[in-house]
Design a protein around this motif. Structure first.
Motif, PDB file in Angstrom:
ATOM      1  N   ASP A   4       0.835  -1.213   0.000  1.00 26.60           N
ATOM      2  CA  ASP A   4       0.000   0.000   0.000  1.00 26.60           C
ATOM      3  C   ASP A   4       0.865   1.257   0.000  1.00 26.60           C
ATOM      4  OD1 ASP A   4      -2.363  -1.423  -0.024  1.00 26.60           O
ATOM      5  OD2 ASP A   4      -2.584  -1.414   2.158  1.00 26.60           O
ATOM      6  N   GLN A 181      -5.060  10.700   1.951  1.00 31.51           N
ATOM      7  CA  GLN A 181      -5.887   9.764   2.714  1.00 31.51           C
ATOM      8  C   GLN A 181      -7.368   9.921   2.367  1.00 31.51           C
ATOM      9  OE1 GLN A 181      -7.988   9.986   5.678  1.00 31.51           O
ATOM     10  NE2 GLN A 181      -8.101  12.225   5.754  1.00 31.51           N
ATOM     11  N   THR A 184      -7.625   7.976  -1.011  1.00 29.87           N
ATOM     12  CA  THR A 184      -7.354   6.529  -0.991  1.00 29.87           C
ATOM     13  C   THR A 184      -8.116   5.771   0.094  1.00 29.87           C
ATOM     14  OG1 THR A 184      -5.472   6.829   0.503  1.00 29.87           O
ATOM     15  CG2 THR A 184      -5.029   6.909  -1.874  1.00 29.87           C
ATOM     16  N   TYR A 185      -8.616   6.498   1.103  1.00 32.55           N
ATOM     17  CA  TYR A 185      -9.239   5.872   2.287  1.00 32.55           C
ATOM     18  C   TYR A 185      -8.260   4.962   3.013  1.00 32.55           C
ATOM     19  CZ  TYR A 185     -13.556   7.552   0.174  1.00 32.55           C
ATOM     20  OH  TYR A 185     -14.534   8.352  -0.385  1.00 32.55           O
ATOM     21  N   LYS A 186      -6.958   5.294   2.902  1.00 31.61           N
ATOM     22  CA  LYS A 186      -5.916   4.517   3.580  1.00 31.61           C
ATOM     23  C   LYS A 186      -5.009   5.505   4.338  1.00 31.61           C
ATOM     24  CE  LYS A 186      -5.908   0.693   0.270  1.00 31.61           C
ATOM     25  NZ  LYS A 186      -5.119  -0.085  -0.732  1.00 31.61           N
TER      26      LYS A 186
END
Length: 220
Positions: A4, A181, A184-186
């Protein structure tokens, strides 16, 4: 996790690079103008004028005593209303950072000047040199060696503290994290990338400062 991180860096590296650029720009401008303002504040603090001495004492204690985030909010809210011209959010935050930095740098400069051997002052006075010339040509050149390493540490300190400016989305490194973030929602991989960048920047600057300090010591 490693995959990731690599994937996010490959896709959004330009966002992080933009954040690095603005982090460095904010830091350089802050320390440069903070040093100029700090010189005047230090001179006022050391003057025999009790009014100037009192004003600068209160100024330094307020700035150093109040949290930086509070100061950022204050100038962000107050400056656009107080100034007769338009100021962007980035300008307001930059002014707040300069004001904050100036209080710390003023104390660094004052301590550096006071560390100069008093015999230098007495020798200059015995030669009939005026106070203004004595400070400019005798005291300050000798104080520079005491001041510069501490100014370098202040630069590293401000480099990290610009992260607080991300609250106002002005484009520095932590703002880059918020952007990535959200896309990407990460958040954790993106945060690790930002952390690595901060560590690399501060580590590089610390090494450079160490080399500079050793050269100053050798020149003595």
């Amino acid at each position: 996790m490693i995959y990731d991180i690599a994937a996010i860096w490959q896709k959004y590296s330009y966002v992080f690079v933009e954040g690095i650029k603005w982090t460095l720009i904010l830091t350089v401008i802050t320390v440069f103008f903070g040093t100029i303002l700090g010189v005047f504040i230090a001179m006022a603090k050391m003057s025999k004028n009790k009014l100037l001495n009192g004003i600068t004492f209160v100024y330094i204690e307020i700035i150093r005593g109040a949290p930086m985030l509070l100061q950022l909010y204050f100038f962000w809210l107050w400056l656009p209303k107080a100034m007769p011209f338009e100021m962007s959010e980035r300008d307001c935050i930059l002014v707040a950072l300069i004001i904050n930095s100036s209080a710390y740098i003023a104390e660094i400069i004052r301590a550096g000047i006071q560390a100069v051997d008093k015999g230098q002052t007495e020798a200059a006075k015995s030669l009939g040199i005026r106070d203004s010339y004595m400070m400019r040509y005798v005291i300050l050149p000798q104080a520079v060696k005491n001041i510069l390493p501490a100014i370098g540490n202040q630069f590293i300190f401000m480099l990290k503290n610009t992260s607080l400016a991300s609250t106002f989305f002005i484009g520095e490194l932590m703002t880059s994290w918020r952007t990535v973030q959200t896309a990407t929602y990460k958040p954790i991989p993106a945060l690790i990338i930002v952390g690595i960048i901060y560590v690399l920047m501060t580590w590089t600057l610390t090494l450079a400062l160490g080399v500079f300090e050793r050269r100053l010591a050798e020149s003595d």
